[in-house]
Design a protein around this motif. Structure first.
Motif, PDB file in Angstrom:
ATOM      1  N   ASP A 312       0.867  -1.319  -0.007  1.00 21.95           N
ATOM      2  CA  ASP A 312       0.100  -0.020   0.041  1.00 21.95           C
ATOM      3  C   ASP A 312       0.790   1.346   0.025  1.00 21.95           C
ATOM      4  O   ASP A 312       0.442   2.204   0.338  1.00 21.95           O
ATOM      5  N   GLY A 313       2.150   1.223  -0.425  1.00 24.79           N
ATOM      6  CA  GLY A 313       2.908   2.283  -0.458  1.00 24.79           C
ATOM      7  C   GLY A 313       3.943   2.102  -1.532  1.00 24.79           C
ATOM      8  O   GLY A 313       3.733   1.619  -2.770  1.00 24.79           O
ATOM      9  N   ARG A 314       5.220   2.838  -1.439  1.00 22.98           N
ATOM     10  CA  ARG A 314       6.468   3.028  -2.465  1.00 22.98           C
ATOM     11  C   ARG A 314       7.606   2.715  -1.628  1.00 22.98           C
ATOM     12  O   ARG A 314       7.652   2.857  -0.692  1.00 22.98           O
ATOM     13  N   LEU A 315       8.279   1.813  -2.411  1.00 18.20           N
ATOM     14  CA  LEU A 315       9.697   1.562  -2.211  1.00 18.20           C
ATOM     15  C   LEU A 315      10.647   2.178  -3.031  1.00 18.20           C
ATOM     16  O   LEU A 315      10.480   1.780  -4.239  1.00 18.20           O
ATOM     17  N   ALA A 316      11.489   2.978  -2.437  1.00 18.97           N
ATOM     18  CA  ALA A 316      12.576   3.633  -3.174  1.00 18.97           C
ATOM     19  C   ALA A 316      13.875   2.859  -3.430  1.00 18.97           C
ATOM     20  O   ALA A 316      14.467   3.170  -4.289  1.00 18.97           O
ATOM     21  N   HIS A 317      14.280   2.264  -2.244  1.00 15.18           N
ATOM     22  CA  HIS A 317      15.544   1.701  -2.253  1.00 15.18           C
ATOM     23  C   HIS A 317      15.633   0.124  -2.694  1.00 15.18           C
ATOM     24  O   HIS A 317      14.683  -0.759  -2.265  1.00 15.18           O
ATOM     25  N   ALA A 318      16.230  -0.288  -3.744  1.00 13.91           N
ATOM     26  CA  ALA A 318      16.265  -1.416  -4.226  1.00 13.91           C
ATOM     27  C   ALA A 318      17.095  -2.546  -3.288  1.00 13.91           C
ATOM     28  O   ALA A 318      16.663  -3.557  -3.116  1.00 13.91           O
ATOM     29  N   GLY A 319      18.379  -2.033  -3.047  1.00 11.10           N
ATOM     30  CA  GLY A 319      19.141  -2.786  -2.031  1.00 11.10           C
ATOM     31  C   GLY A 319      20.360  -2.080  -1.717  1.00 11.10           C
ATOM     32  O   GLY A 319      20.737  -0.986  -2.178  1.00 11.10           O
ATOM     33  N   ASN A 320      20.916  -2.296  -0.485  1.00 14.05           N
ATOM     34  CA  ASN A 320      22.100  -2.105  -0.195  1.00 14.05           C
ATOM     35  C   ASN A 320      23.292  -2.472  -0.741  1.00 14.05           C
ATOM     36  O   ASN A 320      23.527  -3.673  -1.115  1.00 14.05           O
ATOM     37  N   SER A 321      24.320  -1.703  -1.256  1.00 12.35           N
ATOM     38  CA  SER A 321      25.597  -2.186  -1.679  1.00 12.35           C
ATOM     39  C   SER A 321      26.582  -2.847  -0.722  1.00 12.35           C
ATOM     40  O   SER A 321      26.363  -2.890   0.626  1.00 12.35           O
ATOM     41  N   LEU A 322      27.010  -3.859  -1.251  1.00 16.08           N
ATOM     42  CA  LEU A 322      27.998  -4.615  -0.397  1.00 16.08           C
ATOM     43  C   LEU A 322      28.990  -3.974   0.362  1.00 16.08           C
ATOM     44  O   LEU A 322      29.264  -4.239   1.665  1.00 16.08           O
ATOM     45  N   ARG A 323      29.746  -2.952  -0.282  1.00 18.42           N
ATOM     46  CA  ARG A 323      30.494  -2.048   0.534  1.00 18.42           C
ATOM     47  C   ARG A 323      29.746  -1.196   1.667  1.00 18.42           C
ATOM     48  O   ARG A 323      30.208  -1.306   2.748  1.00 18.42           O
ATOM     49  N   ALA A 324      28.755  -0.994   1.539  1.00 13.84           N
ATOM     50  CA  ALA A 324      28.051  -0.118   2.479  1.00 13.84           C
ATOM     51  C   ALA A 324      27.554  -1.047   3.749  1.00 13.84           C
ATOM     52  O   ALA A 324      27.538  -0.886   4.935  1.00 13.84           O
ATOM     53  N   LEU A 325      27.139  -2.234   3.440  1.00 10.10           N
ATOM     54  CA  LEU A 325      26.989  -3.433   4.438  1.00 10.10           C
ATOM     55  C   LEU A 325      28.183  -3.550   5.267  1.00 10.10           C
ATOM     56  O   LEU A 325      28.156  -4.084   6.445  1.00 10.10           O
ATOM     57  N   ARG A 326      29.333  -3.959   4.357  1.00 10.64           N
ATOM     58  CA  ARG A 326      30.775  -4.248   5.154  1.00 10.64           C
ATOM     59  C   ARG A 326      30.952  -3.111   6.310  1.00 10.64           C
ATOM     60  O   ARG A 326      31.435  -3.451   7.127  1.00 10.64           O
ATOM     61  N   ALA A 327      30.765  -2.036   5.702  1.00  9.45           N
ATOM     62  CA  ALA A 327      31.342  -0.781   6.654  1.00  9.45           C
ATOM     63  C   ALA A 327      30.279  -0.956   7.967  1.00  9.45           C
ATOM     64  O   ALA A 327      30.654  -0.604   9.038  1.00  9.45           O
ATOM     65  N   ARG A 328      28.878  -1.371   7.662  1.00  9.20           N
ATOM     66  CA  ARG A 328      28.021  -1.544   8.968  1.00  9.20           C
ATOM     67  C   ARG A 328      28.524  -2.742   9.817  1.00  9.20           C
ATOM     68  O   ARG A 328      28.497  -2.638  11.003  1.00  9.20           O
ATOM     69  N   TYR A 329      28.730  -3.836   9.314  1.00 13.01           N
ATOM     70  CA  TYR A 329      29.109  -5.202  10.158  1.00 13.01           C
ATOM     71  C   TYR A 329      30.478  -5.372  10.542  1.00 13.01           C
ATOM     72  O   TYR A 329      30.667  -6.205  11.003  1.00 13.01           O
ATOM     73  N   GLN A 330      31.502  -4.636   9.720  1.00 15.31           N
ATOM     74  CA  GLN A 330      32.929  -4.937   9.934  1.00 15.31           C
ATOM     75  C   GLN A 330      33.396  -4.001  10.673  1.00 15.31           C
ATOM     76  O   GLN A 330      33.159  -2.733  10.693  1.00 15.31           O
TER      77      GLN A 330
END
Length: 330
Positions: A312-330
């Motif tokens: 019932d809405g919109r999604l603008a973001h298809a997915g996070n890059s692997l680089r961005a995720l690695r910065a978050r988890y490592q």
């Protein structure tokens, strides 16, 4: 019994008493009956209350049937997956959409492969094959030719996924889950020769998904750039050098045929890939590429308007890059 959990996130809000809905529910219940003799099964059901009750009555007694736990994020499937992961009675988990149909061999294979990787993606193929499934099979073959396809199912080790799970505000949630596992230090194996059947959608549903699937490419910028080039190249050739259009189509068919022949063995799952993908499948590749070339530009327009419609809405973001995720988890 296989020492693993099968988790099926489900949401059938349009489930009613018509013959098609009853037939789909009966077919799914029959599949779960067979599956529950092989592996522990959990269905996480985000359907409306009336549909939830019908499902509870239809599913075999051996199937655990749970409601979705509330979770931040607009992608309801992520909430369903994470409810099932957290409720799992096993370390090894097989996630499958409601249209996925494992046989015993493929199920045992993906679970066994979790001994060498933290997340495993097998290869889906459509069965049966109405015209729109043949059309979409061209996408599968081209993906196989260039890298690998992203199926409606995967297997993972629960401990490889961070405790907080993965982003619930992205459209391409399967890719997001895989990237999250990799970013947290896990490994991914694409088992391209482990073949798992998938029931095709209705033709109407297939048509509704064209732009939404193209929007997924925002999670893969290089792919998106290539898809955006398709339409301009075709238009330029049509105006300036139309004699080259058949050659361009032949290249697309040849690439799809290479994807069809890739991994044509029986190492995983016991089925030859060329039997799963009929010989005529590659001939649909030019049509699929033209469709994607048009839909990619429509997806860009939707991005400028705030994203693609989801629920019932919109999604603008298809997915996070692997680089961005690695910065978050490592």
């Amino acid at each position: 019994m296989i020492d693993a959990e099968y988790v099926l996130p489900l949401r059938w809000d349009d489930d009613d008493d018509d013959a098609d809905a009853d037939g789909a529910l009966s077919e799914l219940a029959a599949y779960l009956q067979v599956l529950s003799a092989l592996i522990d099964v959990t269905v996480v059901d985000g359907s409306a209350p009336a549909a939830f009750a019908r499902h509870a009555s239809a599913f075999p007694a051996a199937v655990r049937h749970l409601p979705v736990e509330p979770r931040p994020g607009r992608n309801g499937k992520v909430a369903g997956v994470m409810t099932g992961v957290r409720a799992s009675r096993h370390e090894r988990i097989v996630l499958g959409d409601d249209d996925v149909r494992y046989d015993a061999s493929a199920l045992a294979t993906v679970v066994d492969l979790l001994g060498v990787a933290d997340v495993v993606t097998p290869q889906n193929f459509f069965a049966p094959l109405p015209w729109h499934a043949r059309w979409d099979t061209a996408r599968i073959l081209l993906n196989r030719a260039l890298a690998h396809d992203y199926p409606g199912t995967l297997a993972l080790r629960r401990s490889a996924l961070p405790e907080e799970g993965y982003d619930g505000d992205v459209l391409f949630e399967n890719l997001e889950l895989i990237r999250t596992v990799r970013a947290a230090g896990g490994t991914h194996l694409a088992a391209d020769d482990c073949l798992v059947a998938r029931r095709p959608p209705s033709a109407a549903h297939f048509l509704r998904q064209r732009v939404r699937q193209a929007y997924d490419s925002f999670a893969q910028p290089g792919r998106l750039a290539a898809e955006l080039l398709i339409l301009p190249v075709v238009l330029v050739l049509a105006v300036r050098a139309p004699r080259w259009l058949p050659a361009l189509g032949a290249v697309a068919v040849a690439a799809a045929e290479a994807g069809r022949r890739r991994g044509d063995g029986v190492r995983h799952g016991g089925r030859r890939t060329r039997r799963a993908f009929p010989a005529t499948s590659a001939l649909w590749a030019p049509l699929w590429l033209l469709e994607r070339g048009v839909c990619a530009w429509i997806a860009v327009g939707l991005r400028l308007r705030g994203g693609v419609r989801y629920s019932d809405g919109r999604l603008a973001h298809a997915g996070n890059s692997l680089r961005a995720l690695r910065a978050r988890y490592q």
